[in-house]
Design a protein around this motif. Structure first.
Motif, mmCIF file in Angstrom:
data_model
loop_
_atom_site.group_PDB
_atom_site.id
_atom_site.type_symbol
_atom_site.label_atom_id
_atom_site.label_comp_id
_atom_site.label_asym_id
_atom_site.label_seq_id
_atom_site.Cartn_x
_atom_site.Cartn_y
_atom_site.Cartn_z
ATOM 1 N N VAL A 144 -5.637 20.803 -5.582
ATOM 2 C CA VAL A 144 -6.454 19.939 -4.722
ATOM 3 C C VAL A 144 -5.700 18.640 -4.484
ATOM 4 O O VAL A 144 -5.223 17.999 -5.428
ATOM 5 N N THR A 145 -5.597 18.251 -3.231
ATOM 6 C CA THR A 145 -5.005 16.966 -2.860
ATOM 7 C C THR A 145 -6.087 16.088 -2.252
ATOM 8 O O THR A 145 -6.766 16.505 -1.307
ATOM 9 N N VAL A 146 -6.250 14.900 -2.801
ATOM 10 C CA VAL A 146 -7.230 13.938 -2.294
ATOM 11 C C VAL A 146 -6.496 12.861 -1.511
ATOM 12 O O VAL A 146 -5.603 12.195 -2.041
ATOM 13 N N LEU A 147 -6.850 12.722 -0.245
ATOM 14 C CA LEU A 147 -6.255 11.703 0.611
ATOM 15 C C LEU A 147 -7.084 10.437 0.526
ATOM 16 O O LEU A 147 -8.276 10.444 0.837
ATOM 17 N N CYS A 148 -6.452 9.358 0.110
ATOM 18 C CA CYS A 148 -7.154 8.091 -0.117
ATOM 19 C C CYS A 148 -6.776 7.087 0.971
ATOM 20 O O CYS A 148 -5.591 6.906 1.264
ATOM 21 N N ASP A 149 -7.783 6.443 1.531
ATOM 22 C CA ASP A 149 -7.520 5.432 2.553
ATOM 23 C C ASP A 149 -7.449 4.027 1.972
ATOM 24 O O ASP A 149 -7.267 3.062 2.706
ATOM 25 N N LEU B 132 -5.238 4.097 -11.736
ATOM 26 C CA LEU B 132 -4.461 4.878 -10.783
ATOM 27 C C LEU B 132 -4.737 4.387 -9.364
ATOM 28 O O LEU B 132 -5.900 4.199 -8.981
ATOM 29 N N ALA B 133 -3.690 4.172 -8.585
ATOM 30 C CA ALA B 133 -3.871 3.724 -7.199
ATOM 31 C C ALA B 133 -4.703 4.732 -6.428
ATOM 32 O O ALA B 133 -4.369 5.910 -6.376
ATOM 33 N N GLY B 134 -5.819 4.253 -5.855
ATOM 34 C CA GLY B 134 -6.717 5.128 -5.105
ATOM 35 C C GLY B 134 -7.866 5.670 -5.924
ATOM 36 O O GLY B 134 -8.762 6.317 -5.367
ATOM 37 N N ALA B 135 -7.883 5.425 -7.233
ATOM 38 C CA ALA B 135 -8.955 5.950 -8.079
ATOM 39 C C ALA B 135 -10.329 5.470 -7.621
ATOM 40 O O ALA B 135 -11.334 6.176 -7.771
ATOM 41 N N VAL C 294 -4.736 15.742 -7.170
ATOM 42 C CA VAL C 294 -3.633 14.795 -7.007
ATOM 43 C C VAL C 294 -4.005 13.829 -5.888
ATOM 44 O O VAL C 294 -4.418 14.255 -4.796
ATOM 45 N N LEU C 295 -3.881 12.529 -6.146
ATOM 46 C CA LEU C 295 -4.214 11.521 -5.141
ATOM 47 C C LEU C 295 -2.968 11.166 -4.331
ATOM 48 O O LEU C 295 -1.889 10.943 -4.889
ATOM 49 N N ARG C 296 -3.131 11.109 -3.009
ATOM 50 C CA ARG C 296 -2.025 10.749 -2.129
ATOM 51 C C ARG C 296 -2.492 9.725 -1.106
ATOM 52 O O ARG C 296 -3.650 9.772 -0.664
ATOM 53 N N PRO C 297 -1.603 8.801 -0.693
ATOM 54 C CA PRO C 297 -1.960 7.883 0.397
ATOM 55 C C PRO C 297 -2.303 8.676 1.648
ATOM 56 O O PRO C 297 -1.562 9.578 2.051
ATOM 57 N N GLY C 298 -3.414 8.337 2.279
ATOM 58 C CA GLY C 298 -3.930 9.163 3.356
ATOM 59 C C GLY C 298 -3.088 9.189 4.611
ATOM 60 O O GLY C 298 -2.872 10.258 5.189
ATOM 61 N N GLY D 237 -0.611 0.771 4.470
ATOM 62 C CA GLY D 237 -1.328 1.994 4.135
ATOM 63 C C GLY D 237 -2.235 2.528 5.223
ATOM 64 O O GLY D 237 -2.708 3.654 5.125
ATOM 65 N N LYS D 238 -2.527 1.736 6.248
ATOM 66 C CA LYS D 238 -3.374 2.207 7.334
ATOM 67 C C LYS D 238 -2.560 3.072 8.288
ATOM 68 O O LYS D 238 -1.333 3.030 8.319
#
Length: 370
Positions: free
Chosen positions: A191-196, A242-245, A262-266, A300-301
């Motif tokens: 699972v990959t979570v895209l974080c804004d 964690l960045a995006g947590a 796994v968190l990833r920059p969106g 990040g945007k």
């Protein structure tokens, strides 16, 4: 990054949505239409973008050979809602905002709002037999640490006497133990979570204190939500820094800790999903945009990420925004819909019209008539 007039140009139009005015596909079509009207001989490619929040699903559906699926869910206030998700081969793409986002749920119950509807969709995804899941989590209405989604997936969260806690951040205040025995396994390829956002779970930059007020939380409720998330962290024992947590009221933290996500920059991830790297290769001009360009846009945007990609390939970067509230990077050119329309109200009421006007103006000012 100068544009040579008098030759056929390759122009890539890759905006984010203008929230409240037009989604990214509409924005891209209007800007591209204006450019084509002014310079019909150019090659103009539309690639709607998103940053891992609202609009990610639409960007994927527009760019990939995806099949749209729906699942009936129950919103926190009891209303039924048909949530969309996408199937791309054996990979699913789910957007939290489509399941239980702030526009759907509202801000009347920040302590009780939860992510159960998201969990319902995730169960449907697992039932479909997917091998991989990409989840965009921006735009949430809740601050429940993803507990509602995990409960729908089979996790039990109980209080000191062994009873299931109530939904939302309120339930986390009473949580004494978690039982993972019934929790469904994630897809085999993960699972990959895209974080804004890059927010941690807790503290002055965390989910409750920064984003709670946007979801209707008073200072006293923000304090309760913070305590609930701290209790959640004590039970799950993940990486709260964690960045995006803190994305989506801590949903990113819950899924990373309890489900191995796994968190990833969106923005970077969405650019990969929609093939933006191939689109900008060989581009002369890359146009991006959003409702409001400000000091956060370059970090990040989606708009900032697209400008960076343009610079990497030597293309001229252009930003079209409802409002330009900060300076642009060196070499980039910008247009404001508010300035073109003569006011914010006019720009919002007829955003596609003004986007087309700006698209044509950008073509003529940057490259001249054909």
């Amino acid at each position: 990054m100068a544009v040579t007039a008098g030759r056929r140009l390759r122009v890539v139009v890759a905006p984010d949505s203008f929230k409240g005015s037009a989604d990214a596909s509409v924005v891209a079509a209007a800007l591209a239409g204006g450019w084509r009207r002014a310079r019909p001989g150019d090659e103009v490619v539309e690639v709607p973008m998103a940053d891992g929040g609202e609009g990610t699903l639409d960007a994927v559906l527009a760019a990939e050979n995806a099949t749209e699926r729906t699942e009936s869910v129950r919103l926190p206030d009891g209303r039924a809602h048909l949530a969309r998700w996408a199937l791309v081969g054996d990979r699913a793409v789910v957007e939290l905002a489509e399941c239980c986002g702030l526009p759907l749920v509202g801000s009347s119950d920040p302590l009780g709002a939860d992510t159960e509807a998201l969990g319902t969709v995730l169960c449907a995804v697992l039932d479909a037999g997917v091998a991989e899941l990409t989840l965009a989590v921006g735009g949430s209405a809740s601050t429940d640490g993803g507990s509602g989604a995990l409960r729908a997936l089979g996790l039990r969260i109980v209080d000191r006497v062994g009873a299931d806690v109530v939904p939302g951040g309120a339930g986390l205040l009473e949580a004494a133990r978690v039982d993972r025995r019934g929790l469904r396994a994630p897809p085999v390829r993960g699972v990959t979570v895209l974080c804004d956002v890059t927010a941690p779970l807790l503290g002055p930059r965390g989910a409750a204190r920064v984003f709670g007020p946007q979801k209707g939380a008073s200072p006293a409720v923000v304090a309760d939500l913070e305590r609930g998330l701290a209790r959640w962290h004590a039970l799950l024992d993940g990486d709260a820094d964690l960045a995006g947590a803190g994305a989506a009221g801590g949903t990113a933290y819950g899924l990373a800790t309890a489900w191995g996500a796994v968190l990833r920059p969106g923005a970077a991830a969405v650019a990969c999903l929609v093939g933006l790297d191939q689109a900008v290769s060989g581009a002369d001009v890359v146009i991006t945009g959003e409702g409001r360009w400000d000091v956060q846009s370059a970090s990040g945007k989606a708009t900032g990420h697209v400008l960076g990609m343009a610079e990497d390939v030597g293309a001229r970067g252009v930003v079209v925004a409802g409002e330009l509230a900060a300076g642009l990077p060196p070499g980039a050119r910008g247009w404001s819909l508010v300035d073109e329309a003569g006011g914010a109200g006019a720009a919002r009421r007829d955003a596609p019209r003004w986007l087309e006007v700006v698209g044509a103006r950008a073509a003529l000012e940057l490259a001249g008539p054909v």
